[in-house]
Scaffold this motif. Structure first.
Motif, PDB file in Angstrom:
ATOM      1  N   ALA A   1      -6.199  -0.725 -13.069  1.00  0.00           N
ATOM      2  CA  ALA A   1      -6.276  -1.716 -14.150  1.00  0.00           C
ATOM      3  C   ALA A   1      -7.036  -2.953 -13.681  1.00  0.00           C
ATOM      4  N   LYS A   2      -6.815  -3.361 -12.453  1.00  0.00           N
ATOM      5  CA  LYS A   2      -7.528  -4.518 -11.909  1.00  0.00           C
ATOM      6  C   LYS A   2      -9.023  -4.230 -11.801  1.00  0.00           C
ATOM      7  N   GLY A   3      -9.351  -3.018 -11.399  1.00  0.00           N
ATOM      8  CA  GLY A   3     -10.761  -2.625 -11.310  1.00  0.00           C
ATOM      9  C   GLY A   3     -11.426  -2.543 -12.666  1.00  0.00           C
ATOM     10  N   VAL A   4     -10.705  -2.077 -13.671  1.00  0.00           N
ATOM     11  CA  VAL A   4     -11.266  -1.958 -15.014  1.00  0.00           C
ATOM     12  C   VAL A   4     -11.548  -3.335 -15.601  1.00  0.00           C
ATOM     13  N   THR A   5     -10.696  -4.294 -15.322  1.00  0.00           N
ATOM     14  CA  THR A   5     -10.902  -5.633 -15.892  1.00  0.00           C
ATOM     15  C   THR A   5     -12.120  -6.317 -15.265  1.00  0.00           C
TER      16      THR A   5
ATOM     17  N   THR B   1       7.154   6.885  -7.106  1.00  0.00           N
ATOM     18  CA  THR B   1       7.043   6.068  -8.323  1.00  0.00           C
ATOM     19  C   THR B   1       6.374   4.733  -8.018  1.00  0.00           C
ATOM     20  N   ILE B   2       6.764   4.096  -6.927  1.00  0.00           N
ATOM     21  CA  ILE B   2       6.149   2.823  -6.545  1.00  0.00           C
ATOM     22  C   ILE B   2       4.665   3.019  -6.250  1.00  0.00           C
ATOM     23  N   ALA B   3       4.318   4.104  -5.565  1.00  0.00           N
ATOM     24  CA  ALA B   3       2.914   4.372  -5.244  1.00  0.00           C
ATOM     25  C   ALA B   3       2.096   4.590  -6.507  1.00  0.00           C
ATOM     26  N   VAL B   4       2.647   5.294  -7.475  1.00  0.00           N
ATOM     27  CA  VAL B   4       1.933   5.536  -8.734  1.00  0.00           C
ATOM     28  C   VAL B   4       1.703   4.220  -9.474  1.00  0.00           C
ATOM     29  N   PHE B   5       2.719   3.383  -9.553  1.00  0.00           N
ATOM     30  CA  PHE B   5       2.547   2.098 -10.236  1.00  0.00           C
ATOM     31  C   PHE B   5       1.542   1.207  -9.500  1.00  0.00           C
TER      32      PHE B   5
END
Length: 46
Positions: free
Chosen positions: A40-44, A29-33
């Motif tokens: 998300a950082k790359g998309v921004t 779960t931590i790896a997925v987040f």
């Protein structure tokens, strides 16, 4: 007092296996987040 079913009593390592499964679930779960955060950082930056 209820007793564990025969399957549980015949497998003494069951609780250890369940604990390891819990640890694997938390780490996954931590790896997925973390991966979602990187995406998300790359998309921004686009």
């Amino acid at each position: 007092m209820t007793r564990f079913p025969l399957e549980v009593r015949s497998c003494p390592n069951l609780f250890e296996e369940l604990a390891m499964a819990d640890v694997a679930f938390v780490l996954t779960t931590i790896a997925v987040f973390a991966l979602v955060a990187l995406v998300a950082k790359g998309v921004t930056k686009l």
